[in-house]
Enzyme design. Sequence first.
Site, PDB file in Angstrom:
ATOM      1  N   GLU A   1       0.966  -5.139  10.983  1.00 11.17           N
ATOM      2  CA  GLU A   1       0.576  -3.725  10.877  1.00 11.17           C
ATOM      3  C   GLU A   1       1.418  -2.937  11.880  1.00 11.17           C
ATOM      4  OE1 GLU A   1      -1.662  -2.396   8.790  1.00 11.17           O
ATOM      5  OE2 GLU A   1      -2.956  -4.048   8.164  1.00 11.17           O
TER       6      GLU A   1
ATOM      7  N   HIS B   1       2.692  -3.800   6.768  1.00 12.12           N
ATOM      8  CA  HIS B   1       1.719  -2.754   6.433  1.00 12.12           C
ATOM      9  C   HIS B   1       1.705  -1.753   7.589  1.00 12.12           C
ATOM     10  CE1 HIS B   1      -0.686  -4.511   2.994  1.00 12.12           C
ATOM     11  NE2 HIS B   1       0.024  -5.567   3.349  1.00 12.12           N
TER      12      HIS B   1
ATOM     13  N   GLU C   1       1.763   3.664   3.076  1.00 14.60           N
ATOM     14  CA  GLU C   1       2.279   3.056   4.301  1.00 14.60           C
ATOM     15  C   GLU C   1       3.813   3.098   4.289  1.00 14.60           C
ATOM     16  OE1 GLU C   1       0.142  -0.694   4.389  1.00 14.60           O
ATOM     17  OE2 GLU C   1      -1.762   0.363   4.174  1.00 14.60           O
TER      18      GLU C   1
ATOM     19  N   HIS D   1       0.829  -1.203   0.000  1.00 14.19           N
ATOM     20  CA  HIS D   1       0.000   0.000   0.000  1.00 14.19           C
ATOM     21  C   HIS D   1       0.865   1.255   0.000  1.00 14.19           C
ATOM     22  CE1 HIS D   1      -3.375  -2.682   1.682  1.00 14.19           C
ATOM     23  NE2 HIS D   1      -3.540  -2.485   0.382  1.00 14.19           N
TER      24      HIS D   1
HETATM   25  O1  0X9 Z   1      -6.686  -3.965   4.364  1.00  9.89           O
HETATM   26  C1  0X9 Z   1      -5.545  -4.430   4.243  1.00  9.89           C
HETATM   27  O2  0X9 Z   1      -5.093  -4.817   3.179  1.00  9.89           O
HETATM   28  C2  0X9 Z   1      -4.655  -4.520   5.476  1.00  9.89           C
HETATM   29  N1  0X9 Z   1      -4.807  -3.364   6.302  1.00  9.89           N
HETATM   30  S1  0X9 Z   1      -4.267  -1.905   5.774  1.00  9.89           S
HETATM   31  O3  0X9 Z   1      -4.711  -0.889   6.711  1.00  9.89           O
HETATM   32  N2  0X9 Z   1      -2.686  -1.905   5.793  1.00  9.89           N
HETATM   33  O4  0X9 Z   1      -4.733  -1.682   4.445  1.00  9.89           O
HETATM   34  C3  0X9 Z   1      -5.046  -5.733   6.293  1.00  9.89           C
HETATM   35  C4  0X9 Z   1      -5.075  -7.004   5.536  1.00  9.89           C
HETATM   36  C5  0X9 Z   1      -5.309  -8.141   6.446  1.00  9.89           C
HETATM   37  N3  0X9 Z   1      -6.323  -9.023   5.940  1.00  9.89           N
HETATM   38  C6  0X9 Z   1      -7.635  -8.910   6.296  1.00  9.89           C
HETATM   39  N4  0X9 Z   1      -8.073  -8.018   7.122  1.00  9.89           N
HETATM   40  N5  0X9 Z   1      -8.430  -9.810   5.795  1.00  9.89           N
HETATM   41 ZN    ZN Z   2      -1.697  -1.892   4.011  1.00 13.35          ZN
END
Ligand code: 0X9
Ligand code: ZN
Length: 311
Positions: A269, A193, A69, A66
């Site tokens: 994260e 992330h 980040e 992302h």
């Molecule tokens: O949304 C995402 O891709 C990740 N969080 S972020 O804030 N960095 O964008 C988390 C991905 C983890 N997987 C799930 N939540 N299913």
């Molecule tokens: Zn992310």
Amino acid sequence: ASAEAAEQYHSAATLEEELRQLAQARPDIAELKEIGRSIEGRPILALRIGDRRGGVPKLLFMGCHHAREWIAVEVPFLLAKELVERADEAPIAGWLTSGEIWVAPMVNPDGHEHSRAQERLWRKNRRRNGDGSFGVDPNRNYGYMWGILDVPTSSHVPSDETYVGPRAFSEPETQAVRDLVGCERFAGVITYHSYSQLILYPWGYTEKSIPDAQHREQMVGMAQEMQTLIQEVHGKIYVPQQSSELYPTAGDTTDWTYGTYGIPSFTVELRPRTFQEGGFILPPDQILPTWEENRPAAFRFIEQLLVAPVA
Ligand code: 0X9
Ligand code: ZN
């Protein structure tokens, strides 16, 4: 302040330069690989670190799926730097003989450059979707259970922040990771992330647990151990949980690496914990402490999966 921040975080170009320097300083143990090219033609780089005696276990650390980040570039980069610069010291020297560590700190260089130069809070890659909108979410584009959800956190609408793309692996950024993981048979994966301070394990696409109880115990145990190790450094709490507890998504990185290959896989994260603490905008004076607290967790992960791999 933001111009200053942009200088202390890596751009695609300064990252490439520094990775190149690391490889040049220690050609005996480090090799810079271009694992693919982004939509705008930037190299997607991985540093391979190890003695390469053949047939050894391998681990993969990734960052910056992302764009916004920024800290998720720095932590894997600093890991690579330390592994190379201290390659002759224990315990690193032993790791580089018993295995190989691959580090790809910037999987989404186009998005990252866009975040640096144009829109600080840009998330996706820079795909022209054809409807006037830009970007596919690389962390929704992997090929395990791809596209099965249609929710705000995993969307089929091109202009949405979490657009899954037209099909699994439609993007060169996820293709690069797919091809690397398909070739190298990794024993473990961590993808960095930000933000929220979490240690996430599969599944992301369902609230169900992974079916293999032993794998689940292993990943939950490792996540809890990482939490403890992180907290010991600066007192920050990174909460272990199943990815779907955060919110459901289909097509994320670790569902694919675990679901397709059975690789123990974590999404970490990084700082900060909350939006109020800055969210994606982490002051550059926190780069080093964030690395410091994540170092023992990364090292433990390496110890467990490279030196004493579970059968
Ligand atoms: O949304 C995402 O891709 C990740 N969080 S972020 O804030 N960095 O964008 C988390 C991905 C983890 N997987 C799930 N939540 N299913
Ligand atoms: Zn992310």
